[in-house]
Design a protein around this motif. Structure first.
Motif, short mmCIF file in Angstrom:
data_model
loop_
_atom_site.label_atom_id
_atom_site.label_comp_id
_atom_site.label_asym_id
_atom_site.label_seq_id
_atom_site.Cartn_x
_atom_site.Cartn_y
_atom_site.Cartn_z
N GLY A 68 0.83 -1.24 0.00
CA GLY A 68 0.00 0.00 0.00
C GLY A 68 0.85 1.27 0.00
N GLU A 69 0.24 2.31 0.23
CA GLU A 69 0.96 3.61 0.26
C GLU A 69 0.38 4.50 1.37
N LYS A 70 1.17 5.42 1.84
CA LYS A 70 0.65 6.39 2.81
C LYS A 70 1.46 7.69 2.69
N GLN A 71 0.89 8.70 3.20
CA GLN A 71 1.52 10.03 3.07
C GLN A 71 2.15 10.42 4.40
N LEU A 72 3.40 10.83 4.36
CA LEU A 72 4.12 11.15 5.60
C LEU A 72 4.73 12.54 5.47
N THR A 73 5.10 13.06 6.62
CA THR A 73 5.80 14.36 6.59
C THR A 73 7.18 14.17 7.19
N LEU A 74 8.21 14.60 6.44
CA LEU A 74 9.59 14.42 6.94
C LEU A 74 9.83 15.36 8.10
N GLU A 75 10.58 14.83 9.07
CA GLU A 75 10.86 15.70 10.23
C GLU A 75 11.74 16.87 9.82
N ALA A 76 12.79 16.54 9.10
CA ALA A 76 13.69 17.62 8.65
C ALA A 76 13.11 18.26 7.40
N GLY A 77 12.84 19.53 7.46
CA GLY A 77 12.33 20.27 6.28
C GLY A 77 10.83 20.24 6.15
N GLY A 78 10.17 19.29 6.78
CA GLY A 78 8.70 19.27 6.79
C GLY A 78 8.07 18.97 5.45
N ARG A 79 8.85 18.37 4.51
CA ARG A 79 8.26 18.11 3.19
C ARG A 79 7.35 16.89 3.22
N GLU A 80 6.39 16.93 2.31
CA GLU A 80 5.43 15.82 2.20
C GLU A 80 6.05 14.70 1.38
N VAL A 81 5.78 13.49 1.82
CA VAL A 81 6.36 12.31 1.12
C VAL A 81 5.25 11.29 0.93
N ILE A 82 5.24 10.63 -0.27
CA ILE A 82 4.33 9.48 -0.44
C ILE A 82 5.20 8.22 -0.32
N GLU A 83 4.79 7.44 0.64
CA GLU A 83 5.58 6.20 0.83
C GLU A 83 4.80 5.01 0.29
#
Ligand code: ADP
Length: 599
Positions: free
Chosen positions: A105-120
């Protein structure tokens, strides 16, 4: 320009949105494919020290993708067995679900450093159907922004729009120009340039519109001109009407009578100032208020009501007489005249009511009646005496000598009275009618006065009255009718004797001032009361005082004297301001004064 910029902005936003959506979709496809591919690779090969390193090649290749964030191989406990991350990225910790349905599956996360959005994207790693770990692949969530690759597209778009906008602008202006020109011309017409045809070249529907507009404007123009002509005519005729009305009103104001005009319905449309004065109300009140408010005379009210109700009354000429003010004894007569239409003489258009003040006529009528009554009375008494004596003389008494002498004396006295009455009346009538022309000459007044004085003395011989005559030795002559002046002085002296006491005094004084010769006749007699003073110069007036009534007289002497003196432009006055008796003062202007006054 604004429109073109707005169009460019809208296009750019749409392109960016579209690009972004396609980036996200592409990333999903790529991410899912990659984790599925890696999921099929044995766990060992994905961890360091494994036999085959092909999968790692893939991972490294992925790391060069500009959206690549990280890839991580984790064991069952979630510990990273192998991971590659883009610069500056720390792979976020993640608890993997052991439920088979959630392995892939996939989920959306926010990186701690820089706060950018990531799709994992994650997928399970199996070893002989047993779950041994997971592979986690993270991609940065594509940003919504301008990418370099869109620049050429955007530039060409902008160029096209920038070229098309002026083109459209020029085309629209060309299309709109006739409307603008028409608009300008219409504005000029409205600002007062006057009407003219719209000479605007236009074809098609606009041309049709112009032609219809010109026809409409021409008709409107003709109509306005006709209306203006009508208005000019109306103004002229209204001026004419106003002029005629004011002329008629001036005439009605100048009339000596009070005038009221009613219209057909009986409403008051005009009242002159004399009518307002007659009823002692402002003219506006007569025009604005009902008649009951300004008129309390029932006859007049009835007359006005009659014109408000019935139609036949208007053809009649009514006359009513009424007293305006009982204390003032003013008598007014109304005459009603129907006003006929000049175009249709059988039709009445209103009523004219004339209020004539007949007070003077009434007074004159009364005076005439009184005069005749007095005269009859004055003639009757001596005639009675004469008749009585003549009858007695014819009868037996006529044989008696003494009686004859008494009768002759009485007849002589009465004839004398009658003669003085008729002479006085005649002189007065002549003076009043203007038929008596004074025969003036330069007269020494002292001579006339002393002759009169002697006459008065003779008439009072039987009494012990004292007579005094005072006059300067020399004085200027006066230009008068000496016979008339003699009558005047005689009257004053005879009154001074008549109304005196037996032992009284009569004083005749002549004096000269710069302007006049003054004759003063004073006595010490019964005097004159204040109320009599006002009336003693009236014809036939005699005081009702019993002393006066006991003395003979006709009440004509002073009236005649006053008329004679006024005929000579002199003055006659009475002075009651004395201890006893009265003094009559005559002023006759000297010739020089008369000349000066005439000049
Ligand atoms: P008559 O003497 O015939 O009555 P006159 O005209 O001479 O008429 O006078 C009018 C009235 O004036 C008199 O009736 C009298 O009342 C009054 N009158 C005139 N002269 C005198 C006077 N000297 N003294 C008092 N009363 C006078």
């Amino acid at each position: 320009m604004i429109a073109s910029l707005a169009a460019i902005a809208v296009i750019v936003v749409m392109v960016f949105k579209n690009q972004h959506e396609s980036d996200v979709a592409h990333m999903r496809v790529q991410g899912v494919n990659l984790v599925r591919t890696l999921s099929a690779v044995p766990y060992d090969q994905l961890t360091p020290g494994g036999e085959q390193q092909g999968a790692m090649q893939v991972l490294r290749h992925s790391a060069s993708h500009h959206d690549f964030a990280y890839i991580s191989v984790v064991d069952m406990n979630g510990r990273a067995a192998n991971e590659i991350a883009a610069d500056g990225v720390i792979v976020p910790a993640s608890v993997m679900s052991m439920e088979p349905a959630a392995w892939l599956g996939e989920k959306q996360l926010t990186l701690e450093a820089g706060g950018r959005e990531v799709i994992e994207f994650h997928a399970p790693l199996l070893d002989s159907a047993d779950l041994v770990g997971f592979v986690r692949l993270g991609y940065f969530y594509p940003e919504f922004g301008l990418g370099v690759k869109q620049l050429p597209f955007l530039a060409s778009m902008a160029l096209a729009v920038f070229l098309l906008v002026p083109l459209f602008y020029v085309l629209i202006r060309m299309e709109v120009r006739p409307i603008r020109n028409a608009n300008l011309e219409i504005r000029r017409m409205m600002e007062g340039d006057g009407f003219r045809r719209l000479e605007v070249a236009a074809t098609g529907e606009l041309g049709d519109f112009m032609r219809r507009f010109n026809r409409f404007a021409q008709e409107a123009h003709d109509r306005i001109e006709a209306l203006e002509e009508d208005q000019r005519r109306l103004v002229t005729s209204s001026k004419l009407l106003t002029y005629r009305k004011s002329r008629v009103e001036t005439v009605l104001e100048t009339l000596p009578e009070a005038v009221l005009i009613l219209d057909e319905s009986g409403a008051i449309t005009f009242a002159n100032q004399k009518l307002a004065a007659l009823f002692n109300v402002p003219r506006e009140a007569i025009l604005a208020q009902p008649a009951q408010q300004w008129c309390d005379n029932s006859d007049v009210l009835q007359l006005l009501m009659k014109h408000q109700t019935s139609g036949n009354a208007r053809s009649l000429s009514d006359t009513i007489r009424f007293k305006v003010d009982l204390s003032a004894q003013r008598e007014v007569a109304t005459k009603t005249y129907p006003l006929f239409s000049p175009k249709n003489p059988s039709q009445t258009i209103g009523t004219l009511i004339v209020f004539k003040d007949e007070t003077q006529e009434a007074l004159a009528r009364q005076a005439r009646t009184d005069f005749v009554g007095h005269l009859a009375h004055e003639l009757k008494s001596p005639l009675n005496v004469l008749a009585l004596y003549s009858e007695s003389l014819l009868a037996d008494a006529g044989n008696d000598r003494e009686f004859r002498i008494e009768a002759a004396n009485a007849i002589a006295v009465e004839v004398d009275r009658l003669s003085s009455l008729t002479t006085g009346l005649l002189s007065m009538t002549q003076i009043e009618t203007g038929s008596l022309t004074p025969e003036r000459s330069l007269v020494r007044l002292i001579d006339v006065a002393s002759a009169a004085f002697e006459g008065a003395q003779l008439s009072a011989m039987s009494s012990s009255m004292a007579f005094e005559f005072e006059a300067p030795k020399e004085m200027s002559p006066v230009y008068v009718d000496k016979d008339l002046i003699r009558i005047a002085i005689d009257n004053l002296l005879s009154n001074a004797v008549k109304y005196n006491q037996d032992e009284g005094a009569v004083q005749l004084t002549i004096s000269e001032t710069d302007d006049a010769i003054q004759i003063r006749v004073a006595d010490t007699g019964i005097g004159i009361s204040q109320e009599d003073e006002a009336r003693i110069f009236e014809k036939f007036y005699r005081s009702s005082d019993s002393k006066v009534q006991g003395i003979g007289g006709h009440g004509l002497g002073l009236a005649l004297t006053k008329q004679i003196i006024e005929l000579h432009h002199g003055t006659l006055s009475v002075n009651r301001d004395r201890e006893v008796g009265v003094e009559f003062i005559v002023n006759l202007w000297k010739e020089s004064t008369t000349m000066k006054q005439a000049i």
